[in-house]
Write a protein that holds these residues in place. Sequence first.
Motif, PDB file in Angstrom:
ATOM      1  N   THR A 141     -24.953   6.660  18.373  1.00  0.00           N
ATOM      2  CA  THR A 141     -23.819   5.820  17.850  1.00  0.00           C
ATOM      3  C   THR A 141     -23.484   4.664  18.277  1.00  0.00           C
ATOM      4  OG1 THR A 141     -22.289   6.838  19.296  1.00  0.00           O
ATOM      5  CG2 THR A 141     -22.677   7.962  17.613  1.00  0.00           C
ATOM      6  N   PRO A 159     -14.997   0.033  16.674  1.00  0.00           N
ATOM      7  CA  PRO A 159     -16.198  -0.585  17.314  1.00  0.00           C
ATOM      8  C   PRO A 159     -16.117  -2.089  17.781  1.00  0.00           C
ATOM      9  CG  PRO A 159     -16.273  -0.800  14.653  1.00  0.00           C
ATOM     10  CD  PRO A 159     -14.883  -0.126  15.230  1.00  0.00           C
ATOM     11  N   SER A 188     -18.474  -5.072  18.270  1.00  0.00           N
ATOM     12  CA  SER A 188     -18.592  -5.925  17.271  1.00  0.00           C
ATOM     13  C   SER A 188     -17.983  -7.460  17.787  1.00  0.00           C
ATOM     14  CB  SER A 188     -18.365  -5.542  16.066  1.00  0.00           C
ATOM     15  OG  SER A 188     -16.668  -5.445  15.962  1.00  0.00           O
ATOM     16  N   PRO A 196     -11.977  -0.945  10.100  1.00  0.00           N
ATOM     17  CA  PRO A 196     -13.484  -0.853  10.869  1.00  0.00           C
ATOM     18  C   PRO A 196     -13.266   0.284  12.033  1.00  0.00           C
ATOM     19  CG  PRO A 196     -13.009  -2.925  10.361  1.00  0.00           C
ATOM     20  CD  PRO A 196     -11.680  -2.443  10.144  1.00  0.00           C
ATOM     21  N   SER A 197     -12.091   0.330  12.797  1.00  0.00           N
ATOM     22  CA  SER A 197     -12.010   1.240  13.799  1.00  0.00           C
ATOM     23  C   SER A 197     -11.789   2.618  13.339  1.00  0.00           C
ATOM     24  CB  SER A 197     -10.773   0.795  14.680  1.00  0.00           C
ATOM     25  OG  SER A 197     -10.874  -0.232  15.221  1.00  0.00           O
ATOM     26  N   TYR A 231     -15.130   3.997  12.090  1.00  0.00           N
ATOM     27  CA  TYR A 231     -16.046   4.099  13.014  1.00  0.00           C
ATOM     28  C   TYR A 231     -15.802   5.359  14.123  1.00  0.00           C
ATOM     29  CZ  TYR A 231     -19.129   3.154  17.250  1.00  0.00           C
ATOM     30  OH  TYR A 231     -19.870   3.275  18.288  1.00  0.00           O
ATOM     31  N   LYS A 262     -16.607   8.675  12.271  1.00  0.00           N
ATOM     32  CA  LYS A 262     -18.004   9.048  12.234  1.00  0.00           C
ATOM     33  C   LYS A 262     -18.658   9.726  13.500  1.00  0.00           C
ATOM     34  CE  LYS A 262     -19.312   5.780   8.195  1.00  0.00           C
ATOM     35  NZ  LYS A 262     -20.297   4.680   8.073  1.00  0.00           N
ATOM     36  N   THR A 263     -18.004   9.012  14.730  1.00  0.00           N
ATOM     37  CA  THR A 263     -18.472   9.381  15.963  1.00  0.00           C
ATOM     38  C   THR A 263     -17.809  10.364  16.785  1.00  0.00           C
ATOM     39  OG1 THR A 263     -17.325   7.270  16.755  1.00  0.00           O
ATOM     40  CG2 THR A 263     -19.555   6.931  16.020  1.00  0.00           C
ATOM     41  N   TRP A 321     -23.026  -2.929  13.682  1.00  0.00           N
ATOM     42  CA  TRP A 321     -21.951  -1.991  13.919  1.00  0.00           C
ATOM     43  C   TRP A 321     -21.413  -1.560  12.501  1.00  0.00           C
ATOM     44  CZ3 TRP A 321     -20.861  -0.797  18.651  1.00  0.00           C
ATOM     45  CH2 TRP A 321     -21.439  -1.429  19.699  1.00  0.00           C
TER      46      TRP A 321
END
Length: 326
Positions: free
Chosen positions: A52, A93, A107, A247-248, A251, A254-255, A310
């Motif tokens: 990741t 991220p 990032s 974005p956060s 991310y 997904k992780t 990223w």
Amino acid sequence: MTRTRSRSALWGTVATGAVLALGLTACGGPSAPQPGDASGDASGGTSSSSSTIPDTSALLDAVQVDDALAAQVPSDIKDAGTLVVGSNVQSAPNNFYAADGSTVIGSDHDLITAVGKKLGLDVEYENQDFGSLITSLQSGRVDVTIAAMNDTAERQQAIDFVDYLTSGITLMVQKGNPDDITGPDALCGKAIAVVTGTSQQEFAEATSTQCESDGEEALDITVTDSDSQNQTQLRTGRIDAIVNDLPSAVYISKTAQDGQAFEVVPGDVIDGAPYGIGVNKDDAELRDAIAAALDSLIDDGTYGEVLDAWGITSGSVTEATVNGGK
């Protein structure tokens, strides 16, 4: 301007290019669980893997100093050889800790490190509460800030911005969306969490006021110092949703626990606005040097490669803009 350039032992020193392909099974800073960390989860296990985390070390190592740009750096920073960066190292991220608990990655970290290299500078991070970043910049404790901070007209009254990404607000809920939150209109009466001093907090408070004006129940808003605290509360069911930057939220969804902990509520982005690198308003020379360095990174492709690594290319910009927020 006069800077207070101390070196606190609390800072995480970032060696140029030191982005490691490390897992997310440990946390850094003040006991802050990261995406993939099971802190606060009754299962006690983690399931994220090092896959990741992109290894961008070679990408950053390839960035070379631009002598013409380096000549624009104010003399005190040039003499120190270091750009002191204030950030909130709790937000993947953008800026967060690797599994060793001390290496800053993300990032935002990669972009400001690349900017520093263009200007012939190393980068040092100071981890702060989000709400204290502007005052730290104004007082000279840090040279710049980068923390997924929206450039807004209100904040421009206090500091200048070099805009480097476009984003907006979204809602993150437990996997399966058990409370059936379909968007902002479904938040009345819900328990939500935000990070202090952010645009998300402003949005939540305005939404709560609107709910009451419409004769509905206000939001139950929890304000914390970090995304990781909010994730723990959402994972354990103490809140119904997190208001976060897109974005956060993407991310993390997904992780965290291999994508089984959270999901992003579909729909249009809320209150879209640029992210900006913050610079003291008395430091136009540094501001312009950073803008020029960012333009150089855009032109040579490094900027796009960082965003691609990223997974946030949808927010890319074609040029650095000073104070472009509304």
